[in-house]
Every structure is written in structure tokens, then in C-alpha cells.
Design a protein around this motif. Structure first.
Motif, PDB file in Angstrom:
ATOM      1  N   ARG A  43      -3.579  -3.792  -2.984  1.00 30.58           N
ATOM      2  CA  ARG A  43      -2.215  -3.673  -2.398  1.00 30.58           C
ATOM      3  C   ARG A  43      -2.284  -4.537  -1.059  1.00 30.58           C
ATOM      4  NH1 ARG A  43      -1.409  -2.411  -7.072  1.00 30.58           N
ATOM      5  NH2 ARG A  43      -0.341  -0.597  -8.061  1.00 30.58           N
ATOM      6  N   LEU A  65      -5.687  -6.764   2.972  1.00 26.62           N
ATOM      7  CA  LEU A  65      -5.432  -6.123   1.320  1.00 26.62           C
ATOM      8  C   LEU A  65      -6.423  -4.783   1.382  1.00 26.62           C
ATOM      9  CD1 LEU A  65      -5.588  -9.174  -0.675  1.00 26.62           C
ATOM     10  CD2 LEU A  65      -3.587  -8.071  -0.114  1.00 26.62           C
ATOM     11  N   ILE A  66      -5.777  -3.916   0.909  1.00 26.59           N
ATOM     12  CA  ILE A  66      -6.539  -2.626   0.483  1.00 26.59           C
ATOM     13  C   ILE A  66      -6.675  -2.403  -1.074  1.00 26.59           C
ATOM     14  CG2 ILE A  66      -4.411  -1.185   0.842  1.00 26.59           C
ATOM     15  CD1 ILE A  66      -6.156   0.920   2.218  1.00 26.59           C
ATOM     16  N   ARG A  67      -7.691  -1.937  -1.455  1.00 26.99           N
ATOM     17  CA  ARG A  67      -7.954  -1.531  -2.836  1.00 26.99           C
ATOM     18  C   ARG A  67      -7.627  -0.117  -3.034  1.00 26.99           C
ATOM     19  NH1 ARG A  67      -9.661  -4.802  -6.218  1.00 26.99           N
ATOM     20  NH2 ARG A  67     -10.788  -6.309  -4.787  1.00 26.99           N
ATOM     21  N   GLN A  68      -6.670   0.344  -3.689  1.00 25.40           N
ATOM     22  CA  GLN A  68      -6.352   1.678  -3.943  1.00 25.40           C
ATOM     23  C   GLN A  68      -6.747   1.974  -5.462  1.00 25.40           C
ATOM     24  OE1 GLN A  68      -2.096   1.663  -1.472  1.00 25.40           O
ATOM     25  NE2 GLN A  68      -2.053   2.056  -4.020  1.00 25.40           N
ATOM     26  N   SER A 115       0.772  -1.203  -0.053  1.00 29.39           N
ATOM     27  CA  SER A 115       0.018  -0.041   0.090  1.00 29.39           C
ATOM     28  C   SER A 115       0.777   1.060  -0.025  1.00 29.39           C
ATOM     29  CB  SER A 115      -0.945  -0.034   0.978  1.00 29.39           C
ATOM     30  OG  SER A 115      -0.148   0.152   2.477  1.00 29.39           O
ATOM     31  N   ASP A 116       0.237   2.367  -0.652  1.00 30.82           N
ATOM     32  CA  ASP A 116       1.004   3.470  -0.615  1.00 30.82           C
ATOM     33  C   ASP A 116       1.234   4.026   0.649  1.00 30.82           C
ATOM     34  OD1 ASP A 116       0.747   3.508  -3.462  1.00 30.82           O
ATOM     35  OD2 ASP A 116      -1.045   4.948  -3.515  1.00 30.82           O
ATOM     36  N   TYR A 143      -1.380  -4.554   2.992  1.00 31.84           N
ATOM     37  CA  TYR A 143      -1.011  -3.685   4.078  1.00 31.84           C
ATOM     38  C   TYR A 143      -0.706  -4.362   5.340  1.00 31.84           C
ATOM     39  CZ  TYR A 143      -5.697  -3.874   6.238  1.00 31.84           C
ATOM     40  OH  TYR A 143      -7.135  -4.597   6.577  1.00 31.84           O
ATOM     41  N   SER A 163     -10.226   1.587   2.645  1.00 30.55           N
ATOM     42  CA  SER A 163      -9.379   2.590   3.155  1.00 30.55           C
ATOM     43  C   SER A 163      -9.126   2.295   4.422  1.00 30.55           C
ATOM     44  CB  SER A 163     -10.201   3.999   3.152  1.00 30.55           C
ATOM     45  OG  SER A 163     -11.285   3.894   4.046  1.00 30.55           O
TER      46      SER A 163
END
Length: 277
Positions: free
Chosen positions: A193, A185-188, A59-60, A195, A244
């Protein structure tokens, strides 16, 4: 002085770590003098390999926070990280000999103290280790504690854990930790991505979790997550996805007591059980 180790999840491996060093709350001093040159080199090589894998997979928020961890060519002193971490989010890390029981663990998190195992894996375990070591805990967990929203979520989880213990619901809540803080997992905007710390500190599972067609990836939903068992010594076959960290924080705002009561009468899902498409 001195405590006994614990085991979580399904594994045939006994835990390790010198629990004779642990105080009543399971914390201990970081035994920095015990690290050998080989230990520091193992940490350096792990950091170098793992950080090179992050672009397009992590993740960013994690990539942005990683430099806050500080030195990367040897095992850092915890007090040096704490100088930066406390200023950023009022968190600090504390040394522990390994996995610790639920109540001490929840209590530390509720007080914004994150337990970090202070020993490091052997060179033979460079590619895979079952239980957390200092690299997993520092590299995987600590960077996102510099993120204010995620840091608040972890504290809220600790507070919820103490309540779950009183209600006999720790197993259900532990699955939320596993599938978010460890393997989330996170959806950007630019794609899926990772985390979760268990993914971010694993050279193999990082790409597997994000790109492999094999595992199922489900939107994070509290009931499904808390009914899903997990294994600690294989790649996950089920991942849960958020949009988020704010979503994660707000999902845990309500009282879980009614949820726990409802789930007690429902069957569990195996770690690899597929949901209908």
C-alpha cells in the motif's frame, strides 16, 4: 518581508507562488479570500476523485486518518484543521507560498509545524502538477500527521535536517524524505500500500506504484535510499518499502554523521537505476 522561490530535484519548470507575501520563516497568512468558486470546485473534484481510488491502494493508517481532514467540498481553512490536529498530535499546519528552502523547512518540521502551499492548481493541471499545491499538501500530507508515530517521525526528520545542513548533507537526507514521506510504500498483511503524499495525491501514480510491474520496489535501507537521486516530474522508477511506521521511526534514531561520511565516498544511483535481483 518577501523571499525568493527555490527548486528541488531535476525539473525544467520554474516554481511559482507569491513569495513577496512570505515572512522571514517563509510562512504567510492563508489568503482564503483569494480562492474563487472555481478554486473550491477544483479542490472538491480532486478530493472526490482521489478518495474514491484509495481502497486497496492506500495504507490503512491513511484511510483511517483522512476523515480528520474535515470538509471535502471546498478548500478548508487551516485554522479549522489545526483545532483538531493540535489536539491529536500537537502539530499544526502553516501557510507558505510554495516550496521553501531547507533550513526554514527543517525548522518548521522540528517545531511540529507543517508548511502547506496555499494556492491551488488550475483546471488545466487537474490531472498532473509538478510542484505541490494546497490539495497535494492537505490531502497527501496532513492526514498522517494525525497518526502519532508518523507525526513523531516527521518531527525527527526536521531535527535531523537541521543537523544535516550543518554537516553539508542535506541532499542525502532530502532523498530519505522523498522516498518515505513523499513516495513511500508500506507492506501490510493484505499487501502493498502507499503512504507517501506524492503518491496519495496522484490519480495515476497511486495504482502505478502499488500494482505496476514496471518500477523496482526495494526494502527501505538508509544507505541505498540516500544514494538514490530522484526526479520531480515523472512517475518514480524506484520505490522503497517499509513494514511499519515504527520501523521508519526507529531507523532514524541513530546519529547519521558516520553514515554521511561513509556515503560521501560512494557513487550515487540514478533515479531509474536497477539494483541486482
Amino acid at each position: 518581508m518577501g523571499q525568493t522561490p527555490v527548486v528541488y530535484g531535476q525539473s525544467s519548470r520554474p516554481p511559482r507562488g507569491d513569495y513577496s507575501r512570505a515572512a522571514d520563516d517563509y510562512t504567510c497568512a492563508q489568503n482564503y479570500a483569494a480562492y474563487t468558486a472555481a478554486d473550491h470546485d477544483t479542490y472538491r473534484r480532486l478530493y472526490e476523485r482521489q478518495s474514491a481510488l484509495l481502497p486497496g491502494l492506500a495504507s490503512d493508517a491513511f484511510i483511517e486518518a483522512l476523515p480528520s481532514l474535515g470538509i471535502k467540498d471546498h478548500i478548508p481553512r487551516f485554522e479549522e484543521i489545526n483545532e483538531r490536529l493540535y489536539r491529536a498530535t500537537r502539530w499544526e499546519i502553516v501557510a507558505v507560498p510554495g516550496l521553501i528552502p531547507e533550513v526554514p523547512f527543517f525548522t518548521l518540521l522540528a517545531n511540529r509545524k507543517f508548511p502547506v502551499t496555499d494556492w491551488i492548481r488550475t483546471p488545466a493541471e487537474f490531472d498532473y502538477i509538478v510542484e505541490p499545491d494546497v490539495f497535494h499538501d492537505l490531502f497527501g500530507h496532513v492526514p498522517l500527521l494525525f497518526n502519532p508515530v508518523f507525526a513523531d517521525y516527521v518531527q525527527r526528520y526536521g531535527e535531523g535536517g537541521l543537523k544535516a545542513q550543518r554537516l553539508g548533507a542535506c541532499e542525502m537526507l532530502s532523498r530519505l524524505y522523498w522516498y518515505t514521506i513523499e513516495f513511500g510504500l508500506i507492506r501490510q498483511a493484505d499487501g502493498l500500500r502507499a503512504y507517501g503524499a506524492g503518491i496519495l495525491s496522484s490519480s495515476g501514480e497511486l495504482a502505478y506504484s502499488v500494482r505496476s510491474p514496471e518500477p523496482q520496489r526495494l526494502p527501505l535501507q538508509l544507505e541505498r535510499t540516500m544514494r538514490t537521486r530522484y526526479k520531480i516530474d515523472t512517475y518514480q522508477q524506484t520505490y522503497f518499502v517499509i513494514d511499519s511506521f515504527d520501523e521508519l521511526f526507529h531507523l532514524t534514531a541513530d546519529d547519521f554523521t558516520p553514515l554521511y561520511e561513509r556515503l560521501r565516498g560512494l557513487p550515487e544511483f540514478a533515479a531509474d537505476e536497477r539494483s541486482p535481483a
